[in-house]
Enzyme design. Structure first.
Site, PDB file in Angstrom:
ATOM      1  N   SER A 164      47.463  41.764  30.209  1.00  0.00           N
ATOM      2  CA  SER A 164      48.395  42.559  29.403  1.00  0.00           C
ATOM      3  C   SER A 164      47.817  42.838  28.018  1.00  0.00           C
ATOM      4  CB  SER A 164      49.717  41.810  29.231  1.00  0.00           C
ATOM      5  OG  SER A 164      50.242  41.453  30.483  1.00  0.00           O
TER       6      SER A 164
HETATM    7  N1  SAM Z   1      49.469  36.689  32.426  1.00  0.00           N
HETATM    8  C1  SAM Z   1      48.289  37.375  32.888  1.00  0.00           C
HETATM    9  C2  SAM Z   1      47.161  37.271  31.911  1.00  0.00           C
HETATM   10  O1  SAM Z   1      47.345  36.748  30.816  1.00  0.00           O
HETATM   11  O2  SAM Z   1      46.065  37.723  32.265  1.00  0.00           O
HETATM   12  C3  SAM Z   1      48.545  38.826  33.238  1.00  0.00           C
HETATM   13  C4  SAM Z   1      49.285  38.924  34.468  1.00  0.00           C
HETATM   14  S1  SAM Z   1      49.216  40.428  35.370  1.00  0.00           S
HETATM   15  C5  SAM Z   1      50.048  41.567  34.318  1.00  0.00           C
HETATM   16  C6  SAM Z   1      50.435  39.958  36.606  1.00  0.00           C
HETATM   17  C7  SAM Z   1      49.949  38.896  37.560  1.00  0.00           C
HETATM   18  O3  SAM Z   1      51.056  38.473  38.362  1.00  0.00           O
HETATM   19  C8  SAM Z   1      48.891  39.395  38.539  1.00  0.00           C
HETATM   20  O4  SAM Z   1      47.755  38.585  38.471  1.00  0.00           O
HETATM   21  C9  SAM Z   1      49.581  39.260  39.899  1.00  0.00           C
HETATM   22  O5  SAM Z   1      48.700  38.941  40.951  1.00  0.00           O
HETATM   23  C10 SAM Z   1      50.574  38.147  39.637  1.00  0.00           C
HETATM   24  N2  SAM Z   1      51.718  38.085  40.553  1.00  0.00           N
HETATM   25  C11 SAM Z   1      52.405  39.107  41.133  1.00  0.00           C
HETATM   26  N3  SAM Z   1      53.391  38.631  41.908  1.00  0.00           N
HETATM   27  C12 SAM Z   1      53.343  37.280  41.815  1.00  0.00           C
HETATM   28  C13 SAM Z   1      54.127  36.218  42.393  1.00  0.00           C
HETATM   29  N4  SAM Z   1      55.141  36.456  43.241  1.00  0.00           N
HETATM   30  N5  SAM Z   1      53.799  34.946  42.066  1.00  0.00           N
HETATM   31  C14 SAM Z   1      52.749  34.671  41.217  1.00  0.00           C
HETATM   32  N6  SAM Z   1      51.976  35.640  40.668  1.00  0.00           N
HETATM   33  C15 SAM Z   1      52.280  36.922  40.943  1.00  0.00           C
END
Ligand code: SAM
Length: 190
Positions: free
Chosen positions: A40
């Site tokens: 993000s």
């Molecule tokens: N917090 C992260 C960072 O600092 O890099 C950015 C996160 S990215 C915007 C969203 C993440 O959520 C992705 O890596 C995606 O694979 C994960 N995600 C999506 N659905 C999920 C779920 N049900 N449980 C855990 N992770 C999930």
């Protein structure tokens, strides 16, 4: 707050982005990471961290580890961060990056964060970094009374709002919309 700015200032964002994007690590922009996901933009990380109001004794759950950057920022502010990532490859990479950078109060595991992490609940705060279609009940259940849940909620690739949610001791759920956002969707088999 200065506390959040200091914590962010201590985290080398370039360690969490792909080599090809290192020169953009300090731009206020989201960047691609592996598996078609994103890290993000710093401004959103700052805002979500601020809304969580993390205290130094807090135990925090993050859903959506991604690169591990948000977890690293929280690491400097709280006692422990538990972080769940649904893409195993990302969970593995983030855990390695965090360990390599010396963040020893962050535990990452692969799994569906919609279900939370009951073994370590209740949490002082929960931060979700992917957009849910509704508030996940398991996360509400794993929040301490008065604890804060920061989560984008809305349509996949459509209108989403960043919500600050608080659950009172009597179970009353209060939600406050903070701003419109655009996050990758919370995936999983529900
Ligand atoms: N917090 C992260 C960072 O600092 O890099 C950015 C996160 S990215 C915007 C969203 C993440 O959520 C992705 O890596 C995606 O694979 C994960 N995600 C999506 N659905 C999920 C779920 N049900 N449980 C855990 N992770 C999930």
């Amino acid at each position: 707050s200065e506390r959040v700015m200091d914590a962010m200032g201590r985290v080398p964002r370039e360690a969490f982005v792909l080599d090809a994007y290192r020169h953009l690590a300090y731009q206020n922009t989201p960047l691609p990471i592996a598996a078609g996901q994103t890290i993000s933009l710093p401004q959103i990380v700052a805002l979500m961290t601020e809304l969580l109001q993390p205290g130094s004794d807090d135990v925090i759950l993050e859903v959506g580890t991604g690169s591990g950057y948000q977890a690293a920022v929280l690491s400097g502010l709280v006692k422990h961060v538990y972080s769940i990532e649904i893409v195993p490859e990302l969970a593995e990479q983030a855990a390695a990056t965090l360990a390599g950078q010396g963040y020893d109060n962050v535990t990452v595991r692969a799994g569906d964060g919609y279900l939370g992490w009951p073994e370590h609940a209740p949490f002082d705060g929960i931060i979700v970094t992917a957009a849910a279609e509704h508030l996940p009940q398991p996360l509400l259940d794993q929040l301490k009374p008065g604890g804060r849940l920061v989560i984008p909620v809305g349509e996949e690739h459509g209108y989403q709002e960043l919500l600050l949610v608080q659950v009172a001791a009597d179970g009353t759920v209060e939600r406050e919309s903070k701003l419109p956002v655009r996050f990758v969707p919370l995936t999983g088999d529900r």
